[in-house]
Design a protein around this motif. Structure first.
Motif, short mmCIF file in Angstrom:
data_model
loop_
_atom_site.label_atom_id
_atom_site.label_comp_id
_atom_site.label_asym_id
_atom_site.label_seq_id
_atom_site.Cartn_x
_atom_site.Cartn_y
_atom_site.Cartn_z
N LYS A 14 0.80 -1.28 0.02
CA LYS A 14 -0.04 -0.10 0.02
C LYS A 14 0.82 1.29 0.08
N ASN A 15 1.78 1.25 0.94
CA ASN A 15 2.81 2.51 1.05
C ASN A 15 3.60 2.56 -0.49
N ASP A 17 2.35 1.78 -3.35
CA ASP A 17 1.49 2.34 -4.49
C ASP A 17 1.31 3.51 -4.18
N VAL A 18 1.19 3.96 -2.97
CA VAL A 18 0.86 5.67 -2.55
C VAL A 18 1.86 6.25 -3.14
N GLU A 19 3.23 5.98 -2.86
CA GLU A 19 4.56 6.45 -3.11
C GLU A 19 4.54 6.86 -4.84
N ARG A 21 1.67 6.55 -6.69
CA ARG A 21 0.71 7.68 -7.31
C ARG A 21 1.19 9.08 -6.87
N VAL A 22 1.91 9.31 -5.96
CA VAL A 22 2.26 10.70 -5.80
C VAL A 22 3.58 11.05 -6.71
N TYR A 51 -8.05 11.60 -8.29
CA TYR A 51 -6.78 11.63 -7.19
C TYR A 51 -7.20 11.80 -5.96
N ASP A 52 -6.53 11.30 -5.31
CA ASP A 52 -6.76 11.58 -3.55
C ASP A 52 -6.23 12.87 -3.12
N GLN A 55 -3.01 13.05 -1.54
CA GLN A 55 -1.72 12.37 -2.56
C GLN A 55 -1.59 13.93 -3.32
#
Length: 323
Positions: A14-15, A17-19, A21-22, A51-52, A55
């Motif tokens: 998950k981390n 994936d977030v990185e 996406r950012v 988008y979040d 993020q």
């Protein structure tokens, strides 16, 4: 795979994936800003796709951080560069608190780098001060004020480095000490703050001087005066001062004929290697004071003064070992 391992792996994914996406949002914002700076807007750049919001905030900060890092590449942030950066911050719709925090973070890094270079010779001269002042000017602070902000996080480590550099040869000359105090003062660091920052290293240094004197079996009037001067300048606790003075008295007694302690005929270089080998700690219990260099095999039994036969022990462990 255990349940705990599975959860850990899932969280890591998950981390990641977030990185990822950012980074993608950051790249998107940078491309849009480079293509048409004047008409750039976050809403237009992010018009396609979802988008979040969190993020997006991270990505906007990442873009601004890159802008400031590039501006600092030549070691200075000019007024024009700062004005351009603030214009970009406005385009990115960054709140003032966020972009000023980034500017402060990166200015601290520049300040630390410039200060390290300036203190390489142990002296903070006029050119060094001007260079540091220019960095401080970028965030609108006097150098002494910015030094205070910087030292809240990094100060003790840097001051300890200054002190350790001065005592690298196991001596502390009055001129070196005066230079250290002068540099700290120019940076807005008080005398007590400086002493507090180096309290552990100062005590270890005095302990090293005592062990060194006991090992070579010589205490001259000058060495005794130097020890008193060190204790006064470093403002050591009274109990430690009493211990240091007492050890000097024991050494003088030995020099005058007392057999209480054996003399070792070893060089200063060897004593330094032994000190480093034990990291200034008792080889038996790890204590950091009341230390002595002693032979593993006593001289009376044929033990020599070579490195393999010498260890660093505290007074209590010496008594237990040689009882």
């Amino acid at each position: 795979m255990s349940s705990a391992d599975s959860t850990l792996a899932c969280n890591q994914k998950k981390n990641d994936d977030v990185e990822s996406r950012v980074r993608a949002i950051t790249d998107l914002l940078e491309r849009a800003l480079a293509q048409d700076p004047e008409s750039f807007s976050v809403s237009t750049a992010m018009a396609v796709g979802s988008y979040d919001p969190q993020q997006l905030d991270q990505a906007k900060q990442a873009v601004y951080r890159k802008v400031i890092v590039r501006a600092w590449e030549d070691g200075q942030l000019t007024p024009d560069e700062q004005e351009t950066a603030r214009w970009i911050a406005e385009k990115l719709e960054l709140p003032e608190g966020e972009y000023t925090a980034i500017e402060l973070e990166l200015a601290k890094k520049q300040f630390a780098s410039a200060l390290s270079r300036a203190m390489a010779d142990g002296v903070l001269d006029a050119d060094d001060q001007r260079r540091l002042q220019k960095i401080s000017d970028t965030i609108g602070m006097p150098m002494s004020t910015f030094a205070g902000v910087f030292f809240q996080a990094e100060g003790e480590k840097f001051l300890r480095g200054m002190f350790l550099e001065a005592i690298a040869d196991n001596h502390l000359m009055s001129e070196e000490w005066a230079s250290l105090l002068s540099s700290a003062d120019k940076l807005g660091i008080s005398h007590q703050e400086f002493l507090q920052a180096i309290r552990f290293q100062a005590r270890e240094f005095v302990e090293h001087v005592i062990v060194d004197a006991k090992a070579d079996g010589v205490i001259s009037p000058h060495e005794e005066e130097t020890m008193v001067w060190l204790l006064q300048q470093l403002e050591m606790p009274s109990d430690f001062c009493q211990y240091a003075v007492g050890e000097m008295a024991r050494l003088k007694s030995r020099v005058e004929g007392s057999p209480a302690l054996e003399v070792m005929t070893i060089s200063r270089d060897l004593r330094d290697r032994i000190w480093r080998k034990y990291n200034g700690r008792c080889g038996a219990c790890g204590a950091g004071n009341y230390l002595e260099m002693v032979r593993i095999i006593p001289k009376a039994m044929g033990g020599g003064d070579d490195e393999a036969n010498i260890q660093l022990l505290c007074r209590r462990c010496v008594g237990q070992t040689h009882a």
